[in-house]
Enzyme design. Sequence first.
Site, short mmCIF file in Angstrom:
data_model
loop_
_atom_site.label_atom_id
_atom_site.label_comp_id
_atom_site.label_asym_id
_atom_site.label_seq_id
_atom_site.Cartn_x
_atom_site.Cartn_y
_atom_site.Cartn_z
CE LYS A 97 -20.95 9.46 -15.36
NZ LYS A 97 -22.36 9.83 -15.02
N GLY A 98 -15.54 9.00 -11.14
CA GLY A 98 -15.15 9.47 -9.81
C GLY A 98 -13.79 10.13 -9.73
CG ASP A 101 -15.10 -0.17 -0.52
OD1 ASP A 101 -14.73 -0.05 0.65
OD2 ASP A 101 -16.27 -0.51 -0.82
P1 5GP Z 1 -14.21 -1.56 -5.07
O1 5GP Z 1 -14.22 -2.42 -6.30
O2 5GP Z 1 -12.81 -1.28 -4.57
O3 5GP Z 1 -15.08 -2.11 -3.99
O4 5GP Z 1 -14.91 -0.21 -5.44
C1 5GP Z 1 -14.30 0.80 -6.14
C2 5GP Z 1 -15.31 1.79 -6.67
O5 5GP Z 1 -16.51 1.83 -5.89
C3 5GP Z 1 -14.76 3.19 -6.60
O6 5GP Z 1 -14.01 3.51 -7.74
C4 5GP Z 1 -15.99 4.04 -6.43
O7 5GP Z 1 -16.54 4.33 -7.69
C5 5GP Z 1 -16.96 3.14 -5.69
N1 5GP Z 1 -16.95 3.44 -4.23
C6 5GP Z 1 -16.39 2.70 -3.26
N2 5GP Z 1 -16.55 3.27 -2.06
C7 5GP Z 1 -17.23 4.41 -2.29
C8 5GP Z 1 -17.68 5.48 -1.42
O8 5GP Z 1 -17.50 5.51 -0.19
N3 5GP Z 1 -18.34 6.49 -2.04
C9 5GP Z 1 -18.56 6.54 -3.37
N4 5GP Z 1 -19.20 7.60 -3.85
N5 5GP Z 1 -18.15 5.56 -4.21
C10 5GP Z 1 -17.48 4.51 -3.67
#
Ligand code: 5GP
Length: 173
Positions: A36-37, A96
């Site tokens: 949803k983000g 991230d």
């Molecule tokens: P990754 O697979 O790159 O570690 O994570 C990506 C997903 O994790 C993002 O699309 C998001 O939904 C969630 N996410 C990563 N960091 C944050 C953050 O600081 N805040 C929030 N609300 N969601 C995050």
Amino acid sequence: MNVLISSDDIQRRVREMAADIRRDHPDGVHLIAVLKGAFVFLSDLARALPGRCSFDFMAVSSYGKRSSSSGQVQLLKDLDAGIEGRDVVIVEDIVDTGLTLVCLQDILRARSPRSLRTACLLSRPSRRQIEVSVEYVGFTIEDKFVVGYGLDCAEQHRNLPYIAVLDDDPGAT
Ligand code: 5GP
């Protein structure tokens, strides 16, 4: 809650990103937002993007109430339409560890788009676990869990018009 990126700064940067995307896709672009983000980012980005533009949506498992990636990506909602031969831009809220995005890019690349690029509003390179290419990055941020502008904490705060850092990190345990 502390404001990290103001609404004005977001709007300014989103307009610049839209101009970059249009420059690279003069014939039009198919935007795929990750729910949803990314829904708030998509909404502003699309309205700043002149010319031909279509949309589709995917939903993948997110952190939920946790603040660390499981490394497992579960496809909760697939695209409505095929992307073969299309110029696609993935629209994501934040990269991230990179695990989610790499997985999504692999899934979409296997469907033979003409081009595949990625736009992320936020990038946190200090936590990257895998190399991932992101052509359009809004802001690079430090290692703090953020909310607002579509990003949640336990489904709250998505409606904030700015990006904020929570005083304490409730997902850390
Ligand atoms: P990754 O697979 O790159 O570690 O994570 C990506 C997903 O994790 C993002 O699309 C998001 O939904 C969630 N996410 C990563 N960091 C944050 C953050 O600081 N805040 C929030 N609300 N969601 C995050």
